[in-house]
Design a protein around this motif. Sequence first.
Motif, PDB file in Angstrom:
ATOM      1  N   ASP A 179      -5.194  -1.633  -8.292  1.00  0.00           N
ATOM      2  CA  ASP A 179      -5.884  -0.966  -7.190  1.00  0.00           C
ATOM      3  C   ASP A 179      -4.891  -0.780  -6.052  1.00  0.00           C
ATOM      4  OD1 ASP A 179      -7.719   0.122  -5.479  1.00  0.00           O
ATOM      5  OD2 ASP A 179      -8.766  -1.766  -5.046  1.00  0.00           O
ATOM      6  N   LEU A 180      -4.612   0.471  -5.717  1.00  0.00           N
ATOM      7  CA  LEU A 180      -3.708   0.779  -4.617  1.00  0.00           C
ATOM      8  C   LEU A 180      -4.484   1.498  -3.517  1.00  0.00           C
ATOM      9  CD1 LEU A 180      -0.478   2.124  -6.382  1.00  0.00           C
ATOM     10  CD2 LEU A 180      -0.934  -0.178  -5.544  1.00  0.00           C
ATOM     11  N   GLY A 181      -4.274   1.081  -2.297  1.00  0.00           N
ATOM     12  CA  GLY A 181      -4.866   1.742  -1.150  1.00  0.00           C
ATOM     13  C   GLY A 181      -3.796   2.114  -0.152  1.00  0.00           C
ATOM     14  N   LYS A 182      -4.248   2.618   0.969  1.00  0.00           N
ATOM     15  CA  LYS A 182      -3.309   3.017   2.015  1.00  0.00           C
ATOM     16  C   LYS A 182      -2.552   1.820   2.576  1.00  0.00           C
ATOM     17  CE  LYS A 182      -3.334   5.144   6.626  1.00  0.00           C
ATOM     18  NZ  LYS A 182      -4.190   5.726   7.688  1.00  0.00           N
ATOM     19  N   ASP A 183      -3.257   0.693   2.740  1.00  0.00           N
ATOM     20  CA  ASP A 183      -2.641  -0.476   3.355  1.00  0.00           C
ATOM     21  C   ASP A 183      -2.796  -1.745   2.528  1.00  0.00           C
ATOM     22  OD1 ASP A 183      -5.326  -0.783   3.670  1.00  0.00           O
ATOM     23  OD2 ASP A 183      -5.308  -1.018   5.840  1.00  0.00           O
ATOM     24  N   ARG A 185       0.278   7.827  -4.004  1.00  0.00           N
ATOM     25  CA  ARG A 185      -0.572   6.697  -4.392  1.00  0.00           C
ATOM     26  C   ARG A 185      -1.204   6.935  -5.750  1.00  0.00           C
ATOM     27  NH1 ARG A 185      -5.378   6.408  -0.704  1.00  0.00           N
ATOM     28  NH2 ARG A 185      -3.711   6.513   0.850  1.00  0.00           N
ATOM     29  N   MET A 186      -1.706   8.160  -5.959  1.00  0.00           N
ATOM     30  CA  MET A 186      -2.294   8.495  -7.259  1.00  0.00           C
ATOM     31  C   MET A 186      -1.269   8.349  -8.376  1.00  0.00           C
ATOM     32  SD  MET A 186      -4.535  11.921  -6.521  1.00  0.00           S
ATOM     33  CE  MET A 186      -5.931  11.967  -5.404  1.00  0.00           C
ATOM     34  N   LYS A 187      -0.072   8.860  -8.132  1.00  0.00           N
ATOM     35  CA  LYS A 187       0.964   8.808  -9.160  1.00  0.00           C
ATOM     36  C   LYS A 187       1.330   7.362  -9.503  1.00  0.00           C
ATOM     37  CE  LYS A 187       4.520  11.647  -9.081  1.00  0.00           C
ATOM     38  NZ  LYS A 187       5.836  12.258  -8.730  1.00  0.00           N
ATOM     39  N   GLY A 207       0.829  -1.195   0.000  1.00  0.00           N
ATOM     40  CA  GLY A 207       0.000   0.000   0.000  1.00  0.00           C
ATOM     41  C   GLY A 207       0.865   1.248   0.000  1.00  0.00           C
ATOM     42  N   VAL A 208       0.244   2.388  -0.247  1.00  0.00           N
ATOM     43  CA  VAL A 208       0.970   3.667  -0.311  1.00  0.00           C
ATOM     44  C   VAL A 208       0.260   4.654   0.609  1.00  0.00           C
ATOM     45  CG1 VAL A 208       1.855   5.509  -1.784  1.00  0.00           C
ATOM     46  CG2 VAL A 208       1.612   3.188  -2.701  1.00  0.00           C
ATOM     47  N   GLU A 209       0.933   5.084   1.658  1.00  0.00           N
ATOM     48  CA  GLU A 209       0.338   5.958   2.667  1.00  0.00           C
ATOM     49  C   GLU A 209      -0.042   7.321   2.107  1.00  0.00           C
ATOM     50  OE1 GLU A 209      -0.816   6.983   6.642  1.00  0.00           O
ATOM     51  OE2 GLU A 209       0.046   5.063   6.050  1.00  0.00           O
ATOM     52  N   ASP A 210       0.891   7.977   1.423  1.00  0.00           N
ATOM     53  CA  ASP A 210       0.662   9.325   0.922  1.00  0.00           C
ATOM     54  C   ASP A 210      -0.302   9.298  -0.268  1.00  0.00           C
ATOM     55  OD1 ASP A 210       1.672  12.287   0.825  1.00  0.00           O
ATOM     56  OD2 ASP A 210       1.833  11.562  -1.240  1.00  0.00           O
TER      57      ASP A 210
END
Length: 427
Positions: free
Chosen positions: A313-317, A273-275, A266-269
């Motif tokens: 699909d990428l989320g925070k976690d 995450r959008m990029k 996942g990507v916190e920022d």
Amino acid sequence: MKKIVNERYQETRFEETLENGLHVILWQKKDYVKSMFMMVTPLGAMDMKQVDENGKEYHFPAGIAHFLEHKMFEMKDGDVMDAFSTMGANVNAFTSYTETAYYFTTSNAIEEPLKLLLDFVQELAIDEESVEKEKGIIIQELHMYKQMSDSRLLMETYASLYKNHPLRYDIGGDDDSVQSITLEQLEECYRINYHPSNMVLVGVCSEDPENIMKIIRENQSGKKFPKMAGIKRLEFDESEKPARETYTFSMDVTLPKVSIAYKLDGVEDVSQRMKEEWCIRILLDAYFSSLYPDFQTWLDDKIFNDYVGCEVDLGKDYGMIMFYAETLKQEKFKEIVQDTLKRMESGDIDKKVLQQLKRRYFGQAIRSLNSFDDIVITSARCYFDKTDFFSSMDILDAIDEKDIKDAANKLKQGHCSIVTLLPEKSK
């Protein structure tokens, strides 16, 4: 009320946070007859475990957000859908993994349906008997979705990828979790997640935003809400390995279907995450769509038919890439997917293809500014993510080859799960 003008996209919206905490976002589209209003809470299927700002934890069964969505349409003095229908408005709702949304559309006057939207979402009118009755309805709905091959393939893919993360559950939960939901749990979940300070109201119509805000302010000023501690989702510890590397099941289908999914971090920022999601989507289309020279050959060789695609699909976690196809040549399809991911991992992309894809996505984003559905849900999600509505478009526009390379470094050939759906006769 704050007026926010975006000169680049020539769009204007108005925002205000009321005294009770409800945030309102209004878009004026002067040349349109249709109006759409949506009220959203960031309570989704993933919010099974929550914690408030005082450290108190709340644990709920899988599917409770979806269960609440069903029960919200009951009123003490009638049926919500019938009430909207008499006003010439259509009302509906949905629950996703990250939010629950209630909305109406109309080409008639908006005052009465807008007040009704605010009123029915801000009051829970249920009892023990109605809760027990609803369980059978929801379980029947879950069974119906299980009979849909595409839906079942996706559900089994999530269940194969994740060991602990709530994505392993269907949005509606399962038979056992639905049966376990109590009246008290529904009331508590509603109390902590449907407070005005935790919600956003988004509207798109031709009317003067100040007149609309007057309706909303008057409606809210007549209601009292207790103070509420802020609530957020508890994080889950998820291993890099999938819950199951392979899984096969059978249904009444004509041809086998295969899903090959890879777990990503996942990507916190939010901006990062959008990029990264844009970059991975660009790589997927560059190497696994009609833009890639071999793609037509794969179709001609009948490795798969036109039921084929890929998702990121990428989320925070959490994060995942999924390839899927209807195919009689399952091993060959697996080889193609593995080779595709290897090419993606290199991060190499033709400059012309990169620009072509960026223009395509950017054009789609511009056209979405005429879609009321896209505007309202994107506005709500951006508000909850604390980012600007146009951030995603600006990030896409700025992506270059280095960004593609950086995102490609995050891809992993391992941590894969393969789910196969076979015709029942192949059991």
